[in-house]
Write a protein that holds these residues in place. Structure first.
Motif, PDB file in Angstrom:
ATOM      1  N   GLY A   1     -12.827  11.330  -1.078  1.00  0.00           N
ATOM      2  CA  GLY A   1     -12.096  10.686  -0.006  1.00  0.00           C
ATOM      3  C   GLY A   1     -11.490   9.353  -0.409  1.00  0.00           C
ATOM      4  N   VAL A   2     -12.295   8.470  -0.995  1.00  0.00           N
ATOM      5  CA  VAL A   2     -11.769   7.149  -1.353  1.00  0.00           C
ATOM      6  C   VAL A   2     -10.730   7.266  -2.457  1.00  0.00           C
ATOM      7  N   TYR A   3     -10.917   8.177  -3.368  1.00  0.00           N
ATOM      8  CA  TYR A   3      -9.934   8.395  -4.427  1.00  0.00           C
ATOM      9  C   TYR A   3      -8.650   8.969  -3.827  1.00  0.00           C
TER      10      TYR A   3
ATOM     11  N   CYS B   1      -2.960   8.449  -2.263  1.00  0.00           N
ATOM     12  CA  CYS B   1      -1.893   8.677  -1.286  1.00  0.00           C
ATOM     13  C   CYS B   1      -1.158   7.378  -0.963  1.00  0.00           C
ATOM     14  N   TYR B   2      -1.889   6.274  -0.909  1.00  0.00           N
ATOM     15  CA  TYR B   2      -1.232   4.991  -0.673  1.00  0.00           C
ATOM     16  C   TYR B   2      -0.302   4.633  -1.833  1.00  0.00           C
ATOM     17  N   ARG B   3      -0.709   4.954  -3.037  1.00  0.00           N
ATOM     18  CA  ARG B   3       0.130   4.653  -4.208  1.00  0.00           C
ATOM     19  C   ARG B   3       1.524   5.255  -4.043  1.00  0.00           C
ATOM     20  N   PHE B   4       1.582   6.489  -3.551  1.00  0.00           N
ATOM     21  CA  PHE B   4       2.859   7.182  -3.465  1.00  0.00           C
ATOM     22  C   PHE B   4       3.622   6.893  -2.181  1.00  0.00           C
ATOM     23  N   THR B   5       2.935   6.550  -1.104  1.00  0.00           N
ATOM     24  CA  THR B   5       3.589   6.428   0.200  1.00  0.00           C
ATOM     25  C   THR B   5       3.681   5.015   0.730  1.00  0.00           C
ATOM     26  N   LYS B   6       2.773   4.148   0.293  1.00  0.00           N
ATOM     27  CA  LYS B   6       2.613   2.796   0.830  1.00  0.00           C
ATOM     28  C   LYS B   6       2.339   2.813   2.339  1.00  0.00           C
ATOM     29  N   ASN B   7       1.733   3.888   2.806  1.00  0.00           N
ATOM     30  CA  ASN B   7       1.318   3.999   4.204  1.00  0.00           C
ATOM     31  C   ASN B   7       0.015   3.233   4.390  1.00  0.00           C
ATOM     32  N   SER B   8       0.049   2.187   5.188  1.00  0.00           N
ATOM     33  CA  SER B   8      -1.121   1.319   5.346  1.00  0.00           C
ATOM     34  C   SER B   8      -2.298   2.047   5.988  1.00  0.00           C
ATOM     35  N   VAL B   9      -2.030   3.124   6.707  1.00  0.00           N
ATOM     36  CA  VAL B   9      -3.111   3.909   7.309  1.00  0.00           C
ATOM     37  C   VAL B   9      -4.001   4.503   6.212  1.00  0.00           C
ATOM     38  N   TYR B  10      -3.390   4.967   5.136  1.00  0.00           N
ATOM     39  CA  TYR B  10      -4.155   5.508   4.012  1.00  0.00           C
ATOM     40  C   TYR B  10      -4.962   4.418   3.322  1.00  0.00           C
ATOM     41  N   LEU B  11      -4.356   3.261   3.169  1.00  0.00           N
ATOM     42  CA  LEU B  11      -5.047   2.153   2.513  1.00  0.00           C
ATOM     43  C   LEU B  11      -6.258   1.722   3.323  1.00  0.00           C
ATOM     44  N   GLU B  12      -6.109   1.630   4.625  1.00  0.00           N
ATOM     45  CA  GLU B  12      -7.227   1.242   5.481  1.00  0.00           C
ATOM     46  C   GLU B  12      -8.338   2.277   5.412  1.00  0.00           C
ATOM     47  N   ALA B  13      -7.973   3.545   5.358  1.00  0.00           N
ATOM     48  CA  ALA B  13      -8.987   4.597   5.227  1.00  0.00           C
ATOM     49  C   ALA B  13      -9.758   4.435   3.925  1.00  0.00           C
ATOM     50  N   ALA B  14      -9.042   4.177   2.838  1.00  0.00           N
ATOM     51  CA  ALA B  14      -9.697   3.998   1.541  1.00  0.00           C
ATOM     52  C   ALA B  14     -10.654   2.815   1.580  1.00  0.00           C
TER      53      ALA B  14
ATOM     54  N   THR C   1     -15.812   7.533  -7.982  1.00  0.00           N
ATOM     55  CA  THR C   1     -15.763   6.292  -7.211  1.00  0.00           C
ATOM     56  C   THR C   1     -15.287   5.125  -8.069  1.00  0.00           C
ATOM     57  N   ALA C   2     -15.808   5.011  -9.275  1.00  0.00           N
ATOM     58  CA  ALA C   2     -15.406   3.911 -10.163  1.00  0.00           C
ATOM     59  C   ALA C   2     -13.915   3.952 -10.433  1.00  0.00           C
ATOM     60  N   SER C   3     -13.402   5.136 -10.715  1.00  0.00           N
ATOM     61  CA  SER C   3     -11.977   5.255 -10.991  1.00  0.00           C
ATOM     62  C   SER C   3     -11.153   4.880  -9.768  1.00  0.00           C
ATOM     63  N   ALA C   4     -11.600   5.332  -8.591  1.00  0.00           N
ATOM     64  CA  ALA C   4     -10.879   5.018  -7.358  1.00  0.00           C
ATOM     65  C   ALA C   4     -10.852   3.518  -7.081  1.00  0.00           C
ATOM     66  N   LEU C   5     -11.984   2.865  -7.237  1.00  0.00           N
ATOM     67  CA  LEU C   5     -12.063   1.431  -6.936  1.00  0.00           C
ATOM     68  C   LEU C   5     -11.189   0.609  -7.878  1.00  0.00           C
ATOM     69  N   LEU C   6     -11.047   1.079  -9.119  1.00  0.00           N
ATOM     70  CA  LEU C   6     -10.221   0.356 -10.078  1.00  0.00           C
ATOM     71  C   LEU C   6      -8.733   0.501  -9.784  1.00  0.00           C
ATOM     72  N   GLU C   7      -8.382   1.450  -8.953  1.00  0.00           N
ATOM     73  CA  GLU C   7      -7.019   1.486  -8.432  1.00  0.00           C
ATOM     74  C   GLU C   7      -6.927   0.754  -7.107  1.00  0.00           C
ATOM     75  N   LEU C   8      -7.910   0.958  -6.248  1.00  0.00           N
ATOM     76  CA  LEU C   8      -7.885   0.345  -4.924  1.00  0.00           C
ATOM     77  C   LEU C   8      -7.801  -1.178  -5.006  1.00  0.00           C
ATOM     78  N   TYR C   9      -8.449  -1.768  -6.003  1.00  0.00           N
ATOM     79  CA  TYR C   9      -8.423  -3.221  -6.144  1.00  0.00           C
ATOM     80  C   TYR C   9      -6.982  -3.728  -6.237  1.00  0.00           C
ATOM     81  N   ALA C  10      -6.119  -2.937  -6.893  1.00  0.00           N
ATOM     82  CA  ALA C  10      -4.746  -3.373  -7.144  1.00  0.00           C
ATOM     83  C   ALA C  10      -3.922  -3.455  -5.872  1.00  0.00           C
ATOM     84  N   TYR C  11      -4.389  -2.821  -4.798  1.00  0.00           N
ATOM     85  CA  TYR C  11      -3.648  -2.832  -3.541  1.00  0.00           C
ATOM     86  C   TYR C  11      -4.335  -3.718  -2.498  1.00  0.00           C
ATOM     87  N   THR C  12      -5.284  -4.530  -2.927  1.00  0.00           N
ATOM     88  CA  THR C  12      -6.123  -5.301  -2.009  1.00  0.00           C
ATOM     89  C   THR C  12      -5.716  -6.766  -2.018  1.00  0.00           C
ATOM     90  N   GLU C  13      -5.232  -7.252  -0.865  1.00  0.00           N
ATOM     91  CA  GLU C  13      -4.775  -8.639  -0.760  1.00  0.00           C
ATOM     92  C   GLU C  13      -5.931  -9.636  -0.749  1.00  0.00           C
TER      93      GLU C  13
END
Length: 398
Positions: free
Chosen positions: A252-254, A259-272, A313-325
Motif C-alpha cells: 500500500g505505501v509503495y 501513484c503520486y510520482r506519476f499523477t501528483k494527486n495529493s490524495v495519493y500522497l496523503e494515503a501514503a 517498506t524501505a524502498s517506499a519510504l526512500l521515495e516518499l521522503y522526496a515528496y515530503t515538505e
C-alpha cells in the motif's frame, strides 16, 4: 521546493548508467552489495543446467532444495530484476549477462493475460533492462505487456481483476497496486492515456474500499458483477479478515507513493503518509524494524518476521521522503528506511556467501495461513532490498 530525486532517478523511461559504489559508502553497505553480487551469481551457477521451462528461483522447499517456477509464475521477474539492480550497484558485467539471459526467457509473457502480476513479471525484468542495457525489443515488449494487463480491467467494475481462482466474483488484492507502475510508464511512452486512466481508476477504487480508518488494508476485496459493488472484504494470506497483513501494508505505501510520482494527486500522497505512519508506529520495538508477518498475529513476539515486507517498506519510504515538505517527517522516513536496511544487512537477515541457496535475505513469509514459504528466502524480498539499497545509495551519493 519538493525534491525531484526519484522522479529523475527512478522513472523507468530514463536510461541510466551503472557504476560501482564510490569510496565513502559505509562498511555495512559495501558488505551487503558484495554479498548480494556473490549470491546472485552463485545461484546462477547452481541453476545453469536447469531447463528453461522451470528455471526461475522463487524460494526454497522444506527439504532445502530450490522452489523453481516457470515464466507464468507471478514471481518470475524478480530474479532477473535483482541481477539488474545488483549490476547497477556493483558494475559487475557478469550480473548484467545473467540478468539479460533470464530476462529474455520472459519474452513470451508479454502476451499473457492470465495473471494480474504481469507488472511484477515484466517491469521488474524488462523495465530495469531498458534503463540499464536496453535492446531494441525491450520497449515494445513492455508496451505489449501493458496491453495484456489492461485486458484484465473491467470498465463496469472499474478495477483490474486480480485472481481467477476461488469463490470470489471479482477479487482485487492490495498487491495489485504494484502493477500500476507499468501502466503509468506505458502511457508516458506511447502518449496513450488509456493506460494511465486504467491505473488511476484502479488506484481510486482501491483507496475507497480497501482501507480502514487507521489506513490498514484488507487483503482481498471482492466485487459483485456487473454492479461493481463490494460483496466482501477479507484476507487470504493474513491472519484474519480484520488484521493488518504486513506485506499488504508495504504494498500500500509503495503503491500510493508511486501513484503520486506519476499523477501528483495529493490524495495519493496523503494515503501514503498515513500508511507509513501506521507501519512506523507499530514496529516490534524501538530498535527493531522488521515486522512480524501480520501486525495482529496472535503469537507475537514469537511470530515469524517478514523481511520482504520490510524491504518493500524501505524502498517506499526512500521515495516518499522526496515528496515530503515537512523536514522532520522527511528525515524520519530516511532514518526509518536506513534502520531497516542496516538490520536486513546484519547477520540476522543477510545470508552468508554460498549459503541460503544463493538468496540474499533470510526470514520472509509467503503465506502463513497456508503453511507456504514460512521463514524462508523469497526472491521479491531480495529484489526490493536491492532497490532500496540503490535508492539509499543515490540519496547518500556514495
Amino acid at each position: 521546493m519538493k525534491r525531484k530525486l526519484y522522479v529523475a532517478v527512478w522513472g523507468m523511461s530514463l536510461l541510466t548508467a551503472c557504476s560501482a559504489p564510490k569510496t565513502g559508502a559505509p562498511e555495512w553497505f559495501e558488505n551487503a552489495v558484495k554479498t548480494s553480487d556473490h549470491q546472485l551469481l552463485y545461484m546462477a551457477e547452481q541453476l545453469k543446467d536447469v531447463p528453461d521451462t522451470a528455471c526461475f528461483p522463487r524460494s526454497t522447499k522444506a527439504d532445502g532444495s530450490y522452489r523453481l517456477e516457470n515464466a507464468k509464475d507471478w514471481t518470475s521477474g524478480f530474479y532477473p530484476g535483482s541481477m539488474w539492480l545488483a549490476y547497477e550497484l556493483s558494475g559487475d558485467e557478469a550480473l548484467a549477462k545473467e540478468a539479460r539471459r533470464y530476462t529474455d526467457r520472459l519474452e513470451d509473457i508479454q502476451y499473457y493475460t492470465g495473471n494480474h502480476d504481469i507488472g511484477f513479471m515484466m517491469y521488474c525484468s524488462y523495465g530495469n533492462a531498458l534503463r540499464l542495457k536496453p535492446e531494441p525489443k525491450d520497449k515494445e515488449i513492455l508496451i505489449n505487456s501493458s496491453e495484456s494487463l489492461c485486458a484484465r480491467f473491467s470498465p463496469e467494475i472499474g478495477l483490474i481483476r486480480s485472481w481467477d481462482f476461488g469463490d470470489w466474483s471479482y477479487p482485487v488484492i492490495i498487491d495489485n497496486m504494484m502493477n500500476l507502475e507499468m501502466l503509468f510508464w506505458a502511457s508516458e511512452q506511447t502518449g496513450n492515456s488509456k493506460y494511465r486512466d486504467i491505473a488511476i481508476a484502479h488506484a481510486d477504487k482501491t483507496l475507497k474500499n480497501h482501507f480502514r480508518e487507521n489506513m490498514t488494508s484488507y487483503h482481498v476485496v471482492s466485487y459483485s458483477v456487473p454492479s461493481g459493488k463490494v460483496e466482501s472484504k477479507g484476507t487470504f494470506q493474513g491472519y484474519a479478515d480484520s488484521s493488518a497483513w504486513a506485506r499488504g501494508q508495504a504494498w500500500g505505501v509503495y503503491g500510493y507513493t508511486m501513484c503520486y510520482r506519476f499523477t501528483k494527486n495529493s490524495v495519493y500522497l496523503e494515503a501514503a503518509h498515513k500508511i507509513a505512519r501506521f507501519i512506523m508506529e507499530n514496529r516490534p520495538s524501538g530498535n527493531d524494524y522488521i515486522p512480524y508477518w501480520d501486525y495482529d498475529a496472535p503469537d507475537i513476539p514469537n511470530a515469524p518476521r517478514d523481511a520482504s515486507a520490510a524491504a518493500v517498506t524501505a524502498s517506499a519510504l526512500l521515495e516518499l521522503y522526496a515528496y515530503t515538505e515537512d523536514q522532520s517527517l522527511s528525515d524520519a522516513y530516511i532514518e526509518y528506511a536506513e534502520n531497516i536496511l542496516k538490520q536486513l544487512s546484519s547477520p540476522d537477515y543477510l545470508a552468508k556467501e554460498n549459503e541460503n541457496k544463493g538468496f540474499i535475505l533470510m526470514h520472509s513469509v509467503g503465506s502463513f495461513p497456508h503453511d507456504s514459504e514460512v521463514d524462508v528466502p523469497l526472491n521479491y524480498a531480495d529484489y526490493y532490498y536491492l532497490e532500496a539499497m540503490k535508492r539509499y545509495k543515490d540519496l547518500k551519493k556514495f
